[in-house]
Design an enzyme around this catalytic site. Structure first.
Site, mmCIF file in Angstrom:
data_model
loop_
_atom_site.group_PDB
_atom_site.id
_atom_site.type_symbol
_atom_site.label_atom_id
_atom_site.label_comp_id
_atom_site.label_asym_id
_atom_site.label_seq_id
_atom_site.Cartn_x
_atom_site.Cartn_y
_atom_site.Cartn_z
ATOM 1 N N TYR A 109 -14.234 -3.273 8.969
ATOM 2 C CA TYR A 109 -12.914 -2.570 9.129
ATOM 3 C C TYR A 109 -12.441 -2.823 10.544
ATOM 4 O O TYR A 109 -11.221 -3.315 10.593
ATOM 5 C CB TYR A 109 -13.060 -1.173 8.887
ATOM 6 C CG TYR A 109 -11.600 -0.514 8.803
ATOM 7 C CD1 TYR A 109 -10.706 -0.562 7.846
ATOM 8 C CD2 TYR A 109 -11.226 0.400 9.964
ATOM 9 C CE1 TYR A 109 -9.703 0.258 7.936
ATOM 10 C CE2 TYR A 109 -10.132 1.299 10.018
ATOM 11 C CZ TYR A 109 -9.176 0.996 8.848
ATOM 12 O OH TYR A 109 -8.164 1.765 8.882
ATOM 13 N N VAL A 158 -2.688 -7.563 -2.444
ATOM 14 C CA VAL A 158 -2.296 -8.473 -1.382
ATOM 15 C C VAL A 158 -3.514 -9.582 -0.774
ATOM 16 O O VAL A 158 -3.508 -10.109 -0.223
ATOM 17 C CB VAL A 158 -1.865 -7.471 -0.149
ATOM 18 C CG1 VAL A 158 -0.690 -6.738 -0.507
ATOM 19 C CG2 VAL A 158 -2.986 -6.665 0.415
ATOM 20 N N ALA A 184 -13.181 -5.530 12.700
ATOM 21 C CA ALA A 184 -12.836 -6.506 12.860
ATOM 22 C C ALA A 184 -11.562 -6.978 12.218
ATOM 23 O O ALA A 184 -10.626 -7.588 12.573
ATOM 24 C CB ALA A 184 -13.877 -7.410 12.037
ATOM 25 N N GLY A 217 0.642 -1.136 -0.054
ATOM 26 C CA GLY A 217 0.151 -0.009 0.245
ATOM 27 C C GLY A 217 0.855 1.329 -0.058
ATOM 28 O O GLY A 217 0.583 2.256 0.725
ATOM 29 N N ALA A 218 1.951 1.233 -0.826
ATOM 30 C CA ALA A 218 2.880 2.364 -0.751
ATOM 31 C C ALA A 218 2.754 3.287 -1.850
ATOM 32 O O ALA A 218 3.710 4.099 -2.351
ATOM 33 C CB ALA A 218 4.170 1.527 -0.769
HETATM 34 P P1 NAP Z 1 -4.993 5.343 1.361
HETATM 35 O O1 NAP Z 1 -4.562 6.980 1.272
HETATM 36 O O2 NAP Z 1 -6.358 5.007 1.056
HETATM 37 O O3 NAP Z 1 -4.055 4.034 0.871
HETATM 38 C C1 NAP Z 1 -4.132 2.765 0.578
HETATM 39 C C2 NAP Z 1 -2.928 2.157 0.093
HETATM 40 O O4 NAP Z 1 -3.240 0.622 -0.056
HETATM 41 C C3 NAP Z 1 -2.853 2.534 -1.270
HETATM 42 O O5 NAP Z 1 -1.507 2.637 -1.785
HETATM 43 C C4 NAP Z 1 -3.597 1.495 -1.979
HETATM 44 O O6 NAP Z 1 -3.224 1.606 -3.527
HETATM 45 C C5 NAP Z 1 -3.132 0.333 -1.263
HETATM 46 N N1 NAP Z 1 -3.908 -0.933 -1.341
HETATM 47 C C6 NAP Z 1 -5.524 -0.756 -1.174
HETATM 48 N N2 NAP Z 1 -5.822 -2.099 -1.180
HETATM 49 C C7 NAP Z 1 -4.858 -2.898 -1.687
HETATM 50 C C8 NAP Z 1 -4.567 -4.111 -2.267
HETATM 51 N N3 NAP Z 1 -5.373 -5.198 -2.325
HETATM 52 N N4 NAP Z 1 -3.216 -4.731 -2.427
HETATM 53 C C9 NAP Z 1 -2.220 -3.908 -2.307
HETATM 54 N N5 NAP Z 1 -2.559 -2.537 -2.060
HETATM 55 C C10 NAP Z 1 -3.642 -2.271 -1.655
HETATM 56 O O7 NAP Z 1 -5.019 4.781 3.101
HETATM 57 P P2 NAP Z 1 -4.002 5.360 4.222
HETATM 58 O O8 NAP Z 1 -4.896 6.555 5.051
HETATM 59 O O9 NAP Z 1 -2.704 5.730 3.744
HETATM 60 O O10 NAP Z 1 -4.068 3.842 4.928
HETATM 61 C C11 NAP Z 1 -2.817 3.157 5.132
HETATM 62 C C12 NAP Z 1 -3.104 1.980 6.300
HETATM 63 O O11 NAP Z 1 -3.314 2.762 7.404
HETATM 64 C C13 NAP Z 1 -4.389 1.340 6.081
HETATM 65 O O12 NAP Z 1 -4.077 -0.076 6.422
HETATM 66 C C14 NAP Z 1 -5.500 1.993 7.124
HETATM 67 O O13 NAP Z 1 -6.322 1.126 7.349
HETATM 68 C C15 NAP Z 1 -4.432 2.206 8.219
HETATM 69 N N6 NAP Z 1 -5.039 3.404 8.844
HETATM 70 C C16 NAP Z 1 -5.149 4.758 8.462
HETATM 71 C C17 NAP Z 1 -5.634 5.763 9.240
HETATM 72 C C18 NAP Z 1 -5.959 6.991 8.768
HETATM 73 O O14 NAP Z 1 -6.607 7.651 9.510
HETATM 74 N N7 NAP Z 1 -5.740 7.429 7.547
HETATM 75 C C19 NAP Z 1 -5.889 5.191 10.567
HETATM 76 C C20 NAP Z 1 -5.551 3.976 11.015
HETATM 77 C C21 NAP Z 1 -4.977 2.995 10.248
HETATM 78 P P3 NAP Z 1 -4.185 0.764 -4.575
HETATM 79 O O15 NAP Z 1 -5.554 1.429 -4.170
HETATM 80 O O16 NAP Z 1 -3.547 1.287 -5.836
HETATM 81 O O17 NAP Z 1 -4.031 -0.604 -4.418
#
Ligand code: NAP
Length: 246
Positions: free
Chosen positions: A154, A64, A156, A15-16
């Protein structure tokens, strides 16, 4: 000040392509690691956004949530780099829906991406890491420990990551592999932007430090857990939430 030096280490960050995962990859690369960036869709051009002439950045697209894609990811890393020292399981999706309105597809996609993907990656990556030890950092959420309305699936999946982190840390310690997680609070990214301004304003009221987090706030915590500064830390869930949960 002690500098974090990850030169010679190979790191896979899922997810980079944006948000927290991209910030993590940039921090690890700046510390000298060779970084492998994964997302379903990721452009080679992203490599140009990394600082420093020495930055070693590779792009490996893949979902993934698909076990075959995970197997291929690790195989490619083995054939290109012969090692894996750091795995950051960051890829995640969030599809908020009230109970009664959650589709089967929401359940399957969210659990496959956020939880099954993490399990498959821990399984495949730990075989490669067992040669010289390593560090796995999983990205959970405050929602995994505390829940949130409209986030049944989410929550869960993120609670599952906490259990997976604890179990894997117990089993892999003997191989020199540390397994920890970060639990971010409300971080400004595309994911939280979708929740809208009202949720943002309400959520900010619950954050002791009085601001939303940044992707770099989370990346710095991951850098610590990925590096030898945390060499005696395993099985921990580190909140990165500005005091949202105390
Ligand atoms: P984001 O901006 O939506 O980025 C998500 C990343 O994951 C993107 O690079 C996306 O790229 C990739 N991704 C999604 N589905 C995928 C798959 N099946 N295989 C490979 N890559 C995939 O979200 P973010 O806020 O940076 O979140 C990153 C992590 O932090 C997540 O696990 C999220 O649950 C966690 N988190 C975020 C927050 C928050 O407040 N933002 C809080 C707690 C936890 P593609 O769509 O191109 O695949």
């Amino acid at each position: 000040m002690q500098r974090i030096d990850l030169s010679g280490r190979v790191a896979l960050i899922t997810g980079a392509s944006r948000g927290i995962g991209l910030a993590i990859a940039q921090r690890l690369a700046a510390a000298g690691a060779t970084v492998v960036l994964n997302a379903r869709t990721i452009d080679e051009e992203i490599i140009a956004t990394f600082d420093g002439p020495q930055a070693q950045v590779f792009v490996l697209p893949g979902d993934v949530g698909e076990p075959e894609a995970v197997g291929q990811l690790i195989k490619t890393i083995f054939s290109r780099h012969k090692r894996l020292d750091i795995l950051v399981n960051n890829a995640g999706i969030m599809r908020p829906a009230p109970i009664g309105m959650i589709s089967d597809d929401d359940i399957a996609q969210t659990l496959d991406t956020n939880l099954a993907g993490v399990i498959h990656l821990i399984q495949s990556a730990s075989r490669l890491m067992a040669r010289s030890g390593g560090s796995i950092v999983n990205v959970s959420s405050v929602v995994g420990a505390k829940g949130a309305a409209g986030q049944l699936v989410y929550a869960a999946s993120k609670a599952g990551i906490i259990g997976a982190t604890l179990a894997a840390s117990k089993e892999l310690a003997q191989k020199g592999i540390r397994v920890n997680a970060v639990a971010p609070g409300y971080i400004d990214t595309d994911m939280t932007a979708k929740l809208g301004d009202e949720v943002r304003v309400q959520t900010l009221k619950s954050i002791g430090l009085g601001r939303a987090g940044t992707a770099e706030d989370v990346a710095d915590a991951v850098l610590f857990l990925a590096s030898d500064l945390s060499r005696y830390v395993t099985g921990q869930i580190l909140g990165v939430d500005g005091g949202m949960v105390i």
